[in-house]
Design an enzyme around this catalytic site. Sequence first.
Site, short mmCIF file in Angstrom:
data_model
loop_
_atom_site.label_atom_id
_atom_site.label_comp_id
_atom_site.label_asym_id
_atom_site.label_seq_id
_atom_site.Cartn_x
_atom_site.Cartn_y
_atom_site.Cartn_z
N GLU A 13 0.73 -1.11 0.07
CA GLU A 13 -0.09 0.11 -0.11
C GLU A 13 0.67 1.36 -0.26
O GLU A 13 2.10 1.27 0.55
CB GLU A 13 -0.80 0.02 1.25
CG GLU A 13 -0.05 -0.14 2.53
CD GLU A 13 -1.16 -0.50 3.61
OE1 GLU A 13 -1.89 -1.75 3.57
OE2 GLU A 13 -1.06 0.05 4.62
N CYS A 61 0.36 2.33 8.81
CA CYS A 61 1.41 1.23 8.15
C CYS A 61 0.63 -0.35 8.36
O CYS A 61 0.52 -0.67 9.32
CB CYS A 61 2.69 1.33 8.33
SG CYS A 61 3.73 0.53 9.41
N CYS A 80 7.96 -5.04 15.67
CA CYS A 80 7.52 -4.33 16.75
C CYS A 80 5.90 -4.66 17.01
O CYS A 80 5.47 -4.95 16.35
CB CYS A 80 7.44 -2.91 15.91
SG CYS A 80 9.10 -2.43 15.48
N CYS A 129 2.83 -2.95 15.88
CA CYS A 129 2.88 -2.79 14.30
C CYS A 129 1.89 -3.91 13.42
O CYS A 129 2.19 -4.93 13.50
CB CYS A 129 4.08 -2.35 13.72
SG CYS A 129 4.07 -2.06 11.99
N CYS A 152 3.77 8.30 0.92
CA CYS A 152 4.47 7.37 1.76
C CYS A 152 4.37 5.93 1.07
O CYS A 152 3.33 5.58 0.77
CB CYS A 152 3.58 7.49 2.97
SG CYS A 152 4.06 6.19 4.33
N GLU A 190 10.66 -2.53 6.46
CA GLU A 190 11.92 -1.80 6.99
C GLU A 190 12.84 -1.25 5.81
O GLU A 190 13.51 -2.20 5.37
CB GLU A 190 12.40 -2.41 7.99
CG GLU A 190 13.92 -2.14 8.45
CD GLU A 190 13.75 -0.74 8.98
OE1 GLU A 190 13.21 -0.47 9.87
OE2 GLU A 190 14.80 0.07 8.33
N CYS A 227 7.10 -7.41 7.22
CA CYS A 227 8.07 -6.61 7.76
C CYS A 227 8.47 -7.67 8.90
O CYS A 227 7.79 -8.31 9.71
CB CYS A 227 8.02 -5.34 8.59
SG CYS A 227 9.35 -4.69 9.03
N1 SAH Z 1 9.96 0.23 9.26
C1 SAH Z 1 10.23 1.74 9.30
C2 SAH Z 1 9.16 2.41 8.50
C3 SAH Z 1 7.85 1.89 8.32
S1 SAH Z 1 6.81 2.03 9.96
C4 SAH Z 1 10.01 2.23 10.88
O1 SAH Z 1 9.71 1.39 11.63
O2 SAH Z 1 10.29 3.51 10.93
C5 SAH Z 1 6.57 3.72 9.73
C6 SAH Z 1 6.11 4.41 11.15
O3 SAH Z 1 4.52 4.13 11.48
C7 SAH Z 1 6.97 4.04 12.24
O4 SAH Z 1 7.51 5.17 13.04
C8 SAH Z 1 5.83 2.99 13.08
O5 SAH Z 1 6.52 2.90 14.34
C9 SAH Z 1 4.63 3.70 12.71
N2 SAH Z 1 3.42 2.72 13.22
C10 SAH Z 1 3.46 1.40 12.94
N3 SAH Z 1 2.22 1.22 13.39
C11 SAH Z 1 1.44 1.98 13.94
C12 SAH Z 1 0.36 2.37 14.38
N4 SAH Z 1 -0.56 1.52 14.12
N5 SAH Z 1 -0.27 3.78 14.38
C13 SAH Z 1 0.58 4.76 14.25
N6 SAH Z 1 1.88 4.64 14.05
C14 SAH Z 1 2.49 3.33 13.63
FE1 SF4 Z 2 8.50 -2.05 13.23
FE2 SF4 Z 2 8.39 -0.28 11.03
FE3 SF4 Z 2 8.28 -3.04 10.58
FE4 SF4 Z 2 6.26 -2.04 11.74
S1 SF4 Z 2 7.23 -1.56 9.42
S2 SF4 Z 2 7.20 -3.81 12.28
S3 SF4 Z 2 7.30 -0.18 12.99
S4 SF4 Z 2 10.06 -1.82 11.57
#
Ligand code: SAH
Ligand code: SF4
Length: 340
Positions: A89, A330, A113, A116, A102, A157, A109
């Site tokens: 997406e 995301c 985390c 997420c 974006c 990531e 991923c």
């Molecule tokens: N993997 C990279 C980029 C993609 S995630 C990273 O982690 O930075 C992009 C951002 O969205 C990150 O800061 C992540 O922590 C945040 N994110 C993930 N799930 C989310 C959610 N449910 N609500 C708000 N932000 C979220």
């Molecule tokens: Fe973590 Fe970014 Fe991967 Fe989500 S997309 S699991 S926030 S590293």
Amino acid sequence: MKNIYGETIAELEEYFLSRKEKKFKATQVFEWLYKKRVKDFSLMTNLGKENIAHLQEDFSLNPLKLLTKKKDVDVSKYLFELEDKNYIEAVLMNHDYGNSICISTQVGCNMGCHFCESGRLKKVRNLDASEMVRQVLAVEEEENIRISHIVLMGIGEPFDNFEEVLSFINIVNAPKGMEIGSRHITVSTSGIVPKILAFADYDKQVNLAISLHAPNNEIRSQIMEINKAYPIEQLISAVRYYYEKTNRRVTFEYILLKGVNDSRENALELSQLLKGLNCYVNLIPYNETTHIEYQKSDKETVLAFYDELKKNHTAVTIRREFGSKVNAACGQLRSNYKEE
Ligand code: SAH
Ligand code: SF4
């Protein structure tokens, strides 16, 4: 067959040179693809018949297939199907300074985390550079606009897909192509320290955003697996190096999770952690998802956190909460679509 949108100018130059052709043909191809937006090699008339025939044999020009789109006032979300039937997406945000997209960098991923949706779905594979470029092209075409800013903050990531991400930046950055300036590109990472250092040495003035989300190792390791490999001290020193090399102010993203990382003490500790760094904190309201237990902090808590940072001279902004209606966090659209 390779997709032409994944080729950098340097790679196309190689290609033409290897066929005993002039290397400026590469620039001409870029102009057809990204300035004139031609979608058929046969229309690239100044290349000559023979080159056109070879390009047709060697490269495809397939666009991404747009599956669905959800629109809100100033944000739209796009779900694409890749050639191998995986979904990714992209999100478009209309700002007063331009159109920002974006994009996703992987299918799923592996960083895991805990808050997420993309991490919940695990990595299926990396995207190649063409699949990143084609997200931008598809949205521009769908909306009949030009995009001015790109953030690599969708599914995946970016630094777990380093080479293709570098190619992508190279392609969209090219003066004879889309011409999106480095300073208009932001890479967001969960904190893969060696890749932050390597990216600094890449010597482009790309913006770096770090998903910090915690003021200390104890909390960060609870919510982000990667912190066990690269703890906060290492992360901060990599960020310092990035700043020294690029002179770009770094952003720290901080999702506020109710009862986890949102107390006044946490804010104070965060201020102390970032003291002396040229950076700012972007507070992000958590987008709650049906599959994950975390909750967003309430308004008063967010404001108190913000005030505490200000009081301690940490630059801070609160991200506008757009997109929750269109599942803009995301991985959410993809995850929900799969269930429907
Ligand atoms: N993997 C990279 C980029 C993609 S995630 C990273 O982690 O930075 C992009 C951002 O969205 C990150 O800061 C992540 O922590 C945040 N994110 C993930 N799930 C989310 C959610 N449910 N609500 C708000 N932000 C979220
Ligand atoms: Fe973590 Fe970014 Fe991967 Fe989500 S997309 S699991 S926030 S590293």
